[in-house]
Design an enzyme around this catalytic site. Sequence first.
Site, mmCIF file in Angstrom:
data_model
loop_
_atom_site.group_PDB
_atom_site.id
_atom_site.type_symbol
_atom_site.label_atom_id
_atom_site.label_comp_id
_atom_site.label_asym_id
_atom_site.label_seq_id
_atom_site.Cartn_x
_atom_site.Cartn_y
_atom_site.Cartn_z
ATOM 1 N N CYS A 108 3.146 0.672 0.179
ATOM 2 C CA CYS A 108 2.614 2.444 -0.069
ATOM 3 C C CYS A 108 1.402 1.791 1.450
ATOM 4 O O CYS A 108 2.455 1.546 2.342
ATOM 5 C CB CYS A 108 0.778 2.275 -0.482
ATOM 6 N N ALA A 109 0.545 2.667 1.987
ATOM 7 C CA ALA A 109 0.390 3.469 3.637
ATOM 8 C C ALA A 109 -0.671 2.245 3.879
ATOM 9 O O ALA A 109 -0.585 1.557 4.783
ATOM 10 C CB ALA A 109 -0.596 4.382 3.452
#
Length: 466
Positions: free
Chosen positions: A31-32
């Site tokens: 993810c981020a």
Amino acid sequence: MKNMSMNFKQAAKDILENIGGADNVGNMSHCATRLRLNLVDRSLANDAKIEAIPGVLNVVYKAGQYQILIGTEVPKLYAEFEKLVNVARGDAPAELTEDQEKAAKGSIVSRMFSAISAIFAPLLPALAGSGILRGLLILAVQVNFIKTGSGTYTILYAASMSVFYFLPVLLAFTSAKRFGASPYLSALIGAALLYPDLISLMGKTGNGAMTNFFGIPTVLMNYNSTVVPIILAIWAYSYLYKWLDRHIMENLKLVVLPLVSLAVMLPLTIIVIGPLGVYSGEGIAWFVNWLIGRSSILAGVVVGGGWSVLVSMGIHWAINPIMINNIANNGFDYICPWTFACNFAVIGMTIGVILKARDTKLRSFAATGFITIVLSAIIEPTLFGLLVKNRKLWLAQIIGGAVGGAYLGLTKVVTNAFVFGSVTTFPAFIEKNGSNFLNALIGLGISAVVAAVLAYIFTNRDEKLA
């Protein structure tokens, strides 16, 4: 410890070692800020050792996922981690040594063909499947099983042609992988080129229509199915991306990097790179018309032999309006048969490879290309999957197309419709003058036989599909 000092290659190696190896990775993503892993056996992961790896901020296990907190630099770690897992599983070749990398680089031409091959290789299944589906659809229409314009036809047509229409988006993604830019931002740049409102700015003028960007004169063109503009754009973007990645603060990268990327690259592509496609296409169209005026035989050699080169650059579409205009005004066209010569030379080349090669993967790929072209006239899968990688076979195809094109030019063969060269589109050669169809068969037969013989000679029995 800050991620700026993180050695991503070493960290990926250490993480893989301490989670139980590649066989223990069921699935991987990020993810981020986190590397997210679905582990086959959670107990094999050593949390303490992973947390001690420089750059790893924390480790948590939630919702069946083993999550390693890295920060906004996680895409770089993920790229190295994914590479290691693929190599361990045999899905990718092992990394080259420094000496091997130098030897592999070779000349500029070699690097260019290597890049083209790497960019198109992931798309070959989609191109091949779409081509065969398109051919079957054409066949279904000709036997009146499906009616043109019906819902069934439109759905299947969209399924078979979308890969070509949205080629800039797909090429942007694979080009980014090759050149080291963000694949997702690159795909977004490609998608923006096809945005309906942008295309509508051309109005009825089409390619070459003018607009402006903050007062800068801007040439517009329709980018669907094009190749060169987006590859050049992403190559240029890779330098901007790497510069931004080095100079933007970590806590601003998530927003500022994509903002600057889109704001700079889309206008740059449309203003600078796009016109290269427009004017190069217009130049080629003018050259073809000039050749026809001088010698139909020479024009047949050049177009029949060079058509695959134009297709490889995605600028062959520039000549299509000439053929369409000839059909509309005169009821026939000389250029279209020469494109048939190219396609039938590709068919012949695949036959030569099938007869000579022993490698089952190579023969299977050649056979798929044969079926695709015979049914649908789509040569791109074979062109990018085989010819670009093997220039001896490409030369065999070019010579076959040139010789067949010369015969078609000599006998002044024409088509009565704008069609793409395959067996299913042979009715386009039917004219009141029966010799037109016969000469078409002879010319295309020459293309196929010459290319087949040369491909057979140029192919080694132990040749592999590179």
